[in-house]
Design a protein around this motif. Structure first.
Motif, PDB file in Angstrom:
ATOM      1  N   ILE A 143       0.834  -1.208   0.000  1.00  0.00           N
ATOM      2  CA  ILE A 143       0.000   0.000   0.000  1.00  0.00           C
ATOM      3  C   ILE A 143       0.868   1.258   0.000  1.00  0.00           C
ATOM      4  O   ILE A 143       0.549   2.260  -0.643  1.00  0.00           O
ATOM      5  CB  ILE A 143      -0.957   0.018   1.211  1.00  0.00           C
ATOM      6  CG1 ILE A 143      -1.963  -1.135   1.112  1.00  0.00           C
ATOM      7  CG2 ILE A 143      -1.704   1.354   1.286  1.00  0.00           C
ATOM      8  CD1 ILE A 143      -2.891  -1.067  -0.073  1.00  0.00           C
ATOM      9  N   GLU A 144       1.978   1.210   0.713  1.00  0.00           N
ATOM     10  CA  GLU A 144       2.892   2.363   0.718  1.00  0.00           C
ATOM     11  C   GLU A 144       3.364   2.686  -0.698  1.00  0.00           C
ATOM     12  O   GLU A 144       3.427   3.849  -1.102  1.00  0.00           O
ATOM     13  CB  GLU A 144       4.094   2.085   1.621  1.00  0.00           C
ATOM     14  CG  GLU A 144       4.991   3.298   1.851  1.00  0.00           C
ATOM     15  CD  GLU A 144       4.359   4.331   2.763  1.00  0.00           C
ATOM     16  OE1 GLU A 144       4.497   5.540   2.447  1.00  0.00           O
ATOM     17  OE2 GLU A 144       3.726   3.958   3.756  1.00  0.00           O
ATOM     18  N   ASP A 145       3.671   1.648  -1.486  1.00  0.00           N
ATOM     19  CA  ASP A 145       4.041   1.847  -2.890  1.00  0.00           C
ATOM     20  C   ASP A 145       2.860   2.423  -3.665  1.00  0.00           C
ATOM     21  O   ASP A 145       3.047   3.257  -4.570  1.00  0.00           O
ATOM     22  CB  ASP A 145       4.473   0.519  -3.525  1.00  0.00           C
ATOM     23  CG  ASP A 145       5.744  -0.030  -2.911  1.00  0.00           C
ATOM     24  OD1 ASP A 145       6.720   0.724  -2.797  1.00  0.00           O
ATOM     25  OD2 ASP A 145       5.755  -1.217  -2.537  1.00  0.00           O
ATOM     26  N   GLY A 146       1.665   1.962  -3.328  1.00  0.00           N
ATOM     27  CA  GLY A 146       0.479   2.488  -3.989  1.00  0.00           C
ATOM     28  C   GLY A 146       0.321   3.981  -3.770  1.00  0.00           C
ATOM     29  O   GLY A 146      -0.040   4.726  -4.681  1.00  0.00           O
ATOM     30  N   LEU A 147       0.602   4.431  -2.549  1.00  0.00           N
ATOM     31  CA  LEU A 147       0.528   5.860  -2.240  1.00  0.00           C
ATOM     32  C   LEU A 147       1.644   6.635  -2.937  1.00  0.00           C
ATOM     33  O   LEU A 147       1.420   7.727  -3.481  1.00  0.00           O
ATOM     34  CB  LEU A 147       0.621   6.066  -0.730  1.00  0.00           C
ATOM     35  CG  LEU A 147      -0.563   5.551   0.092  1.00  0.00           C
ATOM     36  CD1 LEU A 147      -0.203   5.488   1.574  1.00  0.00           C
ATOM     37  CD2 LEU A 147      -1.792   6.406  -0.127  1.00  0.00           C
ATOM     38  N   THR A 148       2.838   6.069  -2.953  1.00  0.00           N
ATOM     39  CA  THR A 148       3.995   6.734  -3.566  1.00  0.00           C
ATOM     40  C   THR A 148       3.836   6.856  -5.075  1.00  0.00           C
ATOM     41  O   THR A 148       4.192   7.893  -5.668  1.00  0.00           O
ATOM     42  CB  THR A 148       5.279   5.951  -3.248  1.00  0.00           C
ATOM     43  OG1 THR A 148       5.454   5.859  -1.832  1.00  0.00           O
ATOM     44  CG2 THR A 148       6.497   6.636  -3.858  1.00  0.00           C
ATOM     45  N   ASN A 149       3.295   5.816  -5.712  1.00  0.00           N
ATOM     46  CA  ASN A 149       3.202   5.778  -7.170  1.00  0.00           C
ATOM     47  C   ASN A 149       1.924   6.396  -7.719  1.00  0.00           C
ATOM     48  O   ASN A 149       1.709   6.397  -8.931  1.00  0.00           O
ATOM     49  CB  ASN A 149       3.300   4.324  -7.654  1.00  0.00           C
ATOM     50  CG  ASN A 149       4.618   3.682  -7.271  1.00  0.00           C
ATOM     51  OD1 ASN A 149       5.623   4.366  -7.094  1.00  0.00           O
ATOM     52  ND2 ASN A 149       4.615   2.363  -7.122  1.00  0.00           N
ATOM     53  N   LEU A 150       1.082   6.914  -6.852  1.00  0.00           N
ATOM     54  CA  LEU A 150      -0.190   7.489  -7.287  1.00  0.00           C
ATOM     55  C   LEU A 150       0.045   8.685  -8.206  1.00  0.00           C
ATOM     56  O   LEU A 150       0.787   9.605  -7.843  1.00  0.00           O
ATOM     57  CB  LEU A 150      -0.996   7.928  -6.063  1.00  0.00           C
ATOM     58  CG  LEU A 150      -2.467   8.265  -6.262  1.00  0.00           C
ATOM     59  CD1 LEU A 150      -3.251   7.012  -6.628  1.00  0.00           C
ATOM     60  CD2 LEU A 150      -3.038   8.882  -4.995  1.00  0.00           C
ATOM     61  N   PRO A 151      -0.546   8.713  -9.407  1.00  0.00           N
ATOM     62  CA  PRO A 151      -0.373   9.860 -10.310  1.00  0.00           C
ATOM     63  C   PRO A 151      -0.922  11.144  -9.685  1.00  0.00           C
ATOM     64  O   PRO A 151      -1.935  11.118  -8.983  1.00  0.00           O
ATOM     65  CB  PRO A 151      -1.187   9.461 -11.547  1.00  0.00           C
ATOM     66  CG  PRO A 151      -1.303   7.968 -11.479  1.00  0.00           C
ATOM     67  CD  PRO A 151      -1.344   7.631 -10.017  1.00  0.00           C
ATOM     68  N   ASP A 152      -0.246  12.267  -9.953  1.00  0.00           N
ATOM     69  CA  ASP A 152      -0.654  13.548  -9.372  1.00  0.00           C
ATOM     70  C   ASP A 152      -2.092  13.913  -9.728  1.00  0.00           C
ATOM     71  O   ASP A 152      -2.817  14.481  -8.908  1.00  0.00           O
ATOM     72  CB  ASP A 152       0.292  14.663  -9.824  1.00  0.00           C
ATOM     73  CG  ASP A 152       1.627  14.614  -9.097  1.00  0.00           C
ATOM     74  OD1 ASP A 152       1.697  13.967  -8.033  1.00  0.00           O
ATOM     75  OD2 ASP A 152       2.592  15.217  -9.594  1.00  0.00           O
ATOM     76  N   ASP A 153      -2.525  13.593 -10.957  1.00  0.00           N
ATOM     77  CA  ASP A 153      -3.868  13.996 -11.378  1.00  0.00           C
ATOM     78  C   ASP A 153      -4.963  13.139 -10.752  1.00  0.00           C
ATOM     79  O   ASP A 153      -6.151  13.369 -10.998  1.00  0.00           O
ATOM     80  CB  ASP A 153      -3.989  13.993 -12.901  1.00  0.00           C
ATOM     81  CG  ASP A 153      -3.809  12.605 -13.505  1.00  0.00           C
ATOM     82  OD1 ASP A 153      -3.362  11.690 -12.788  1.00  0.00           O
ATOM     83  OD2 ASP A 153      -4.112  12.448 -14.699  1.00  0.00           O
ATOM     84  N   LYS A 154      -4.579  12.147  -9.940  1.00  0.00           N
ATOM     85  CA  LYS A 154      -5.565  11.335  -9.217  1.00  0.00           C
ATOM     86  C   LYS A 154      -5.596  11.670  -7.735  1.00  0.00           C
ATOM     87  O   LYS A 154      -6.371  11.079  -6.981  1.00  0.00           O
ATOM     88  CB  LYS A 154      -5.265   9.840  -9.396  1.00  0.00           C
ATOM     89  CG  LYS A 154      -5.203   9.393 -10.847  1.00  0.00           C
ATOM     90  CD  LYS A 154      -6.453   9.775 -11.617  1.00  0.00           C
ATOM     91  CE  LYS A 154      -6.317   9.413 -13.088  1.00  0.00           C
ATOM     92  NZ  LYS A 154      -7.477   9.924 -13.891  1.00  0.00           N
ATOM     93  N   LYS A 155      -4.776  12.601  -7.307  1.00  0.00           N
ATOM     94  CA  LYS A 155      -4.693  12.948  -5.889  1.00  0.00           C
ATOM     95  C   LYS A 155      -5.821  13.907  -5.510  1.00  0.00           C
ATOM     96  O   LYS A 155      -5.645  15.117  -5.415  1.00  0.00           O
ATOM     97  CB  LYS A 155      -3.325  13.549  -5.572  1.00  0.00           C
ATOM     98  CG  LYS A 155      -2.194  12.549  -5.699  1.00  0.00           C
ATOM     99  CD  LYS A 155      -0.845  13.168  -5.364  1.00  0.00           C
ATOM    100  CE  LYS A 155       0.278  12.132  -5.473  1.00  0.00           C
ATOM    101  NZ  LYS A 155       1.607  12.726  -5.194  1.00  0.00           N
ATOM    102  N   VAL A 156      -6.995  13.317  -5.304  1.00  0.00           N
ATOM    103  CA  VAL A 156      -8.153  14.101  -4.863  1.00  0.00           C
ATOM    104  C   VAL A 156      -7.882  14.652  -3.468  1.00  0.00           C
ATOM    105  O   VAL A 156      -8.320  15.739  -3.109  1.00  0.00           O
ATOM    106  CB  VAL A 156      -9.416  13.222  -4.880  1.00  0.00           C
ATOM    107  CG1 VAL A 156     -10.640  14.027  -4.435  1.00  0.00           C
ATOM    108  CG2 VAL A 156      -9.634  12.648  -6.273  1.00  0.00           C
TER     109      VAL A 156
END
Length: 386
Positions: free
Chosen positions: A341-354
């Protein structure tokens, strides 16, 4: 007779086989991952449940436009949504069904009672509980396959109470919902209120699944002349309590539990003037992160209304889980996905960061920001939280 019996068995087996195939592969050769959801889609909390599901479905629709790859295989997502009517026993039944019939590695649950019910067996049945509740106890039970998405309500107790005391007075009437979540909120805020020099002049509770007229409940509370009402639950019935309190002549403040959203309450009351003095969490439409505006615009276009934070968090969480699957190299190993999950948070695209989620704690809580707002002079205003 034997021939008929074997024919029936063959038909049943064929249906089961085709169903399993449908769950594992899409129409264009892509494999399919079923994502479970159990929430209130009927009853008093249906509006809340629909909003959570809307956010989840929007993420799945966006992800499925191109699909995603894990270990060289292309996948798409399929949401299997079941109504639990806000009842924990229904959530448990739904959870068993989702795992046994649909092999869901993740089940989303948007209420604390349902989350607790799933935590009884999720580690044995090997699925992640995606917990949308600010109940702190959710991540204090040692459940290794729980991910809590929103911040704990414990962070709201002090700033909400201090602002209410400073601006309205020290006499509190507590009218939380009868849900476990409502009881826990009350058990947290009442001791703090009293320790800060306040007085709790009235205690009651409300069952939104049964009650729609709150005049008697409010009349009893207002006899004690409170300065502040502590209320909450789904936005629509919470807004009705405010409206009826105003009709009875109440002109004090409101501490609103974080499940209810001020902007959604405004849609019920018709204006922020009715909500004057309400203290609550900052609505998503007043939030600005890198992916917030795009999400709000898409949600408005699709649903013809503003999204609440529950929709935004579910949208964001689905993307986090997909990124975690990629990093884990697995779409069905819940333990491995949870570890990434930590990788999921780190790799999250900027345009999906609601929202701007930081990292996940060892206990499964995702670090988040505490933000509060008030209705002042008929307008929403954010208040700094120290």
């Amino acid at each position: 007779m034997k021939k008929r019996k074997w024919l029936s068995v063959l038909v049943v087996f064929t249906i089961f086989f085709l169903s399993a195939c449908a769950q594992s592969s899409g129409g264009n050769g892509e494999k399919v991952v079923n994502i479970g959801y159990s929430g209130p889609l009927s009853g008093a909390a249906a509006y809340y449940g629909e909003n959570t599901l809307n956010g989840l479905k929007m993420a799945v629709e966006d992800i499925n436009k191109e699909g995603f790859e894990v270990n060289g295989d292309k996948y798409k997502l399929n949401v299997v949504a079941l109504d639990d009517k806000y009842l924990p026993n229904e959530t448990a039944s739904n959870g068993k069904r989702l795992v046994q019939e649909n092999q869901t590695p993740i089940i989303f649950s948007p209420h604390s009672g349902g989350i607790s019910a799933l935590q009884v067996f999720n580690e044995v049945d090997n699925f992640i509980v995606s917990a949308y509740s600010s109940e702190p106890d959710i991540v204090e039970r040692g459940n290794t396959l729980t991910v809590r998405i929103p911040p704990s309500y414990e962070g709201y107790i002090e700033p909400f109470s201090d602002y209410a005391m400073d601006n309205f007075g020290k006499k509190l009437a507590a009218i939380p919902p009868v849900t476990q979540y409502g009881k826990d909120w009350a058990e947290a805020i009442i001791p703090y209120w009293e320790s800060a020099g306040g007085e709790v002049v009235h205690k009651a509770s409300v069952d939104y699944s049964k009650d729609t007229d709150f005049f008697t409940l409010l009349t009893n509370a207002l006899k004690e002349e409170p300065d502040v009402l502590f209320i909450g639950g789904p936005s629509e019935p919470t807004a009705k309590i405010v409206s009826q309190a105003r009709q009875l002549g109440y002109d004090g403040g409101f501490i609103v539990m974080d499940q209810a959203k001020l902007d959604e309450m405004k849609n019920v009351t018709g204006s922020y003037e009715v909500l004057e003095g309400a203290i609550g969490v900052v609505p998503l439409i007043y939030t600005e992160y890198s992916g917030t505006k795009e999400f709000i615009d898409k949600y408005r276009e699709k649903h013809d209304k503003d999204p609440g934070s529950e929709a935004g968090y579910h949208y964001l969480a689905m993307y986090v889980f997909v990124e975690a699957m990629k990093a884990a190299g697995s779409v069905d190993d819940a333990k491995l996905i949870r570890e990434h999950i930590e990788d999921g948070l780190t790799n999250l695209p900027d345009d999906k960061k609601v929202y701007d989620l930081k990292h996940i704690e060892e206990n499964g809580a995702i670090e988040n920001f505490i933000r509060m707002g008030v209705i002042k002079d008929g307008e929403f205003e954010e208040v700094d939280v120290e």
